[in-house]
Write a protein that holds these residues in place. Structure first.
Motif, mmCIF file in Angstrom:
data_model
loop_
_atom_site.group_PDB
_atom_site.id
_atom_site.type_symbol
_atom_site.label_atom_id
_atom_site.label_comp_id
_atom_site.label_asym_id
_atom_site.label_seq_id
_atom_site.Cartn_x
_atom_site.Cartn_y
_atom_site.Cartn_z
ATOM 1 N N UNK A 247 0.750 -1.248 -0.080
ATOM 2 C CA UNK A 247 -0.014 0.056 -0.102
ATOM 3 C C UNK A 247 0.920 1.259 -0.034
ATOM 4 N N UNK A 248 1.958 1.177 0.813
ATOM 5 C CA UNK A 248 2.961 2.458 0.899
ATOM 6 C C UNK A 248 3.348 2.858 -0.587
ATOM 7 N N UNK A 249 3.742 1.658 -1.034
ATOM 8 C CA UNK A 249 4.622 1.601 -2.508
ATOM 9 C C UNK A 249 3.480 1.910 -3.497
ATOM 10 N N UNK A 250 2.507 1.549 -3.534
ATOM 11 C CA UNK A 250 1.354 1.758 -4.469
ATOM 12 C C UNK A 250 0.972 3.402 -4.159
ATOM 13 N N UNK A 251 0.999 3.922 -3.165
ATOM 14 C CA UNK A 251 0.466 5.178 -2.907
ATOM 15 C C UNK A 251 1.922 6.124 -3.471
ATOM 16 N N UNK A 252 3.077 5.639 -3.347
ATOM 17 C CA UNK A 252 3.933 6.400 -4.024
ATOM 18 C C UNK A 252 4.043 6.429 -5.473
ATOM 19 N N UNK A 253 3.717 5.276 -6.228
ATOM 20 C CA UNK A 253 3.510 5.266 -7.531
ATOM 21 C C UNK A 253 2.484 6.299 -8.008
ATOM 22 N N UNK A 254 1.448 6.139 -7.277
ATOM 23 C CA UNK A 254 0.185 6.819 -7.786
ATOM 24 C C UNK A 254 0.596 8.384 -7.541
ATOM 25 N N UNK A 255 1.329 8.761 -6.545
ATOM 26 C CA UNK A 255 1.621 10.138 -6.569
ATOM 27 C C UNK A 255 2.623 10.772 -7.699
ATOM 28 N N UNK A 256 3.652 9.835 -8.205
ATOM 29 C CA UNK A 256 4.252 10.154 -9.332
ATOM 30 C C UNK A 256 3.372 10.387 -10.601
ATOM 31 N N UNK A 257 2.488 9.278 -10.666
ATOM 32 C CA UNK A 257 1.749 9.199 -11.901
ATOM 33 C C UNK A 257 0.866 10.466 -11.937
ATOM 34 N N UNK A 258 0.544 10.583 -10.543
ATOM 35 C CA UNK A 258 -0.352 12.270 -10.576
ATOM 36 C C UNK A 258 0.694 13.157 -11.234
ATOM 37 N N UNK A 259 1.839 13.530 -10.555
ATOM 38 C CA UNK A 259 2.616 14.596 -11.015
ATOM 39 C C UNK A 259 2.921 14.769 -12.387
ATOM 40 N N UNK A 260 3.026 13.388 -12.877
ATOM 41 C CA UNK A 260 3.346 13.458 -14.545
ATOM 42 C C UNK A 260 1.883 13.924 -15.380
ATOM 43 N N UNK A 261 0.785 13.403 -14.750
ATOM 44 C CA UNK A 261 -0.427 13.876 -15.541
ATOM 45 C C UNK A 261 -0.613 15.325 -15.095
ATOM 46 N N UNK A 262 -0.204 15.721 -14.032
ATOM 47 C CA UNK A 262 -0.405 17.202 -13.627
ATOM 48 C C UNK A 262 0.467 18.140 -14.592
ATOM 49 N N UNK A 263 1.915 17.884 -14.838
ATOM 50 C CA UNK A 263 2.709 18.363 -15.359
ATOM 51 C C UNK A 263 2.382 18.315 -16.817
ATOM 52 N N UNK A 264 1.927 17.317 -17.329
ATOM 53 C CA UNK A 264 1.385 16.989 -18.896
ATOM 54 C C UNK A 264 0.377 17.821 -19.291
ATOM 55 N N UNK A 265 -0.699 17.909 -18.434
ATOM 56 C CA UNK A 265 -1.676 18.580 -18.653
ATOM 57 C C UNK A 265 -1.335 20.043 -18.872
ATOM 58 N N UNK A 266 -0.588 20.656 -18.077
ATOM 59 C CA UNK A 266 0.214 22.195 -17.946
ATOM 60 C C UNK A 266 0.659 22.265 -19.341
ATOM 61 N N UNK A 267 1.454 21.506 -19.916
ATOM 62 C CA UNK A 267 2.323 21.805 -20.960
ATOM 63 C C UNK A 267 0.997 21.874 -22.019
ATOM 64 N N UNK A 268 0.280 20.805 -22.121
ATOM 65 C CA UNK A 268 -0.856 20.607 -23.092
ATOM 66 C C UNK A 268 -1.547 22.093 -23.207
ATOM 67 N N UNK A 269 -2.085 22.427 -22.122
ATOM 68 C CA UNK A 269 -3.108 23.433 -21.882
ATOM 69 C C UNK A 269 -2.265 25.006 -22.224
ATOM 70 N N UNK A 270 -0.903 25.085 -21.910
ATOM 71 C CA UNK A 270 -0.285 26.311 -22.112
ATOM 72 C C UNK A 270 -0.118 26.343 -23.480
ATOM 73 N N UNK A 271 0.258 25.466 -24.361
ATOM 74 C CA UNK A 271 0.181 25.301 -25.769
ATOM 75 C C UNK A 271 -0.956 25.684 -26.412
ATOM 76 N N UNK A 272 -2.223 25.209 -26.141
ATOM 77 C CA UNK A 272 -3.460 25.333 -26.677
ATOM 78 C C UNK A 272 -3.606 26.929 -26.084
ATOM 79 N N UNK A 273 -3.516 27.347 -25.090
ATOM 80 C CA UNK A 273 -3.964 28.680 -24.968
ATOM 81 C C UNK A 273 -3.020 29.958 -25.671
ATOM 82 N N UNK A 274 -1.710 29.514 -25.946
ATOM 83 C CA UNK A 274 -0.961 30.319 -26.628
ATOM 84 C C UNK A 274 -0.997 30.166 -28.239
ATOM 85 N N UNK A 275 -1.552 29.071 -28.697
ATOM 86 C CA UNK A 275 -1.712 28.972 -30.222
ATOM 87 C C UNK A 275 -3.036 28.617 -30.504
ATOM 88 N N UNK A 276 -4.017 29.804 -29.989
ATOM 89 C CA UNK A 276 -5.395 29.674 -30.877
ATOM 90 C C UNK A 276 -5.412 30.134 -32.072
#
Length: 276
Positions: A247-276
Motif C-alpha cells: 500500500x505504501x509503495x502503491x501510494x508513492x507510484x500513484x503520486x508520481x503518476x499524478x505529478x506526471x499527469x499534472x505537468x503534462x496537462x499544464x504543457x498541453x493547456x499552455x500550448x493550446x492557450x498560446x496557439x489559438x
C-alpha cells in the motif's frame, strides 16, 4: 523528435531483463538464507538440552522453539525476507524515479516556467531534477518546442502530438516503477497460506500425540501445538508486512503518476492557450 522513444526501447528491454534476473536470484537467495538461519542458527546445539537438537529447547530459548516448529519455518523465513528485499528494492527505484528534489515543488516550478513562456528554463529544470517524472516532462517540453517551430501544423494537431509524446514516454517509464510489485502482492496471500499449512501440520502432530495408546505423549503434543502457533504467527506477520509495504509503495507510484499527469496537462493547456 518522433524517434526519441524508439532509441530508449533497447535500454528499457535491458533494464527489464536485469530486473527479471534480480527477482529470480533474490527469491532463490532468500529461501537459501531462510534455510541456513533455521538449520544452523535456530538449530544450533547450544539452543537445546544436552546440546542435542532432538531434545527440548532450553528454558526460555525461543530460537530452539522456532526450530522445532518444523520445515515450514525456513519457507516462511524466506518469504519474510523476500518482502523486505523487494520492498527496499522498490523504494530505491521509486526514489530514483522521483528525482533529486521534491516532486511537488518540481511540478509547481515547471508550471510556473511554462506559464511564463520559459520553455528552455523548464527543460533545464528537468535536467537538474532527473528521474522518470522529469524524463516525461522533458519529452513533452521538447515536443512543445518542436511543434512550435513547425508553422505548418495547426494548433489541434500540435496538441495531439504533444499529448502522444507524453503518453509514449510515460508508457516507457511507468512499467519500471510497477515492476516486482506483483511479487509483493503475491506474498500477501502466500504468507498466510504457508502459515496455515504449518498450522495444519502442527495440529496433525498434536492430534497424533493424543491418539497414542495410553497416556498422551505430552512432549509431542506440546511440539505440535507450538509448531502450529509459530507458523501461524510467522505467516500472519509476513502477510501483514507485505500488505503495508504494498500500500505504501502503491501510494508513492500513484503520486508520481499524478505529478506526471499534472505537468503534462499544464504543457498541453499552455500550448493550446498560446496557439489559438
Amino acid at each position: 523528435m518522433a524517434n526519441a522513444p524508439k532509441t530508449t526501447t533497447p535500454a528499457k528491454k535491458e533494464s527489464g531483463n536485469s530486473g527479471n534476473l534480480f527477482a529470480s536470484l533474490a527469491i532463490i537467495i532468500c529461501f537459501i538464507v531462510g534455510y541456513v538461519v533455521w538449520a544452523y542458527v535456530m538449530g544450533s546445539p547450544s539452543n537445546f538440552l544436552e546440546e542435542n537438537p532432538e531434545n527440548q529447547p532450553k528454558p526460555g530459548n525461543y530460537l530452539g522453539m522456532v526450530y522445532h516448529a518444523g520445515v515450514i519455518v525456513p519457507v516462511l523465513i524466506g518469504l519474510f525476507l523476500m518482502v523486505w528485499v523487494f520492498s527496499i528494492e522498490r523504494f530505491l527505484v521509486i526514489s530514483r524515479a522521483a528525482g533529486t528534489g521534491n516532486v511537488g515543488n518540481f511540478v509547481r516550478k515547471i508550471q510556473s516556467l511554462i506559464n511564463g513562456g520559459n520553455i528552455d528554463s523548464a527543460i533545464a529544470e528537468c535536467d537538474k531534477q532527473k528521474g522518470s517524472v522529469a524524463n516525461v516532462v522533458k519529452a513533452g517540453l521538447l515536443k512543445y518546442k518542436d511543434v512550435s517551430a513547425n508553422t505548418g501544423l495547426d494548433a489541434e494537431k500540435s496538441v495531439v502530438a504533444i499529448q502522444k509524446e507524453i503518453e509514449e514516454t510515460t508508457a516507457l517509464e511507468m512499467p519500471m516503477l510497477e515492476k516486482n510489485m506483483n511479487v509483493i502482492a503475491t506474498l500477501v496471500s502466500i504468507g498466510t497460506l504457508t502459515g496455515l499449512l504449518g498450522t495444519v501440520t502442527g495440529m496433525i502432530k498434536a492430534f497424533s500425540a493424543l491418539a497414542t495408546g495410553g497416556a498422551p505423549d505430552s512432549a509431542k503434543l506440546a511440539n505440535g501445538i507450538s509448531e502450529a502457533l509459530i507458523n501461524t504467527a510467522t505467516g500472519i506477520a509476513t502477510s501483514t508486512f507485505a500488505i503495508v509495504m504494498y500500500n505504501i509503495l502503491t501510494a508513492k507510484i500513484d503520486n508520481l503518476t499524478y505529478s506526471i499527469d499534472e505537468a503534462g496537462f499544464s504543457i498541453v493547456q499552455t500550448y493550446a492557450a498560446n496557439h489559438k
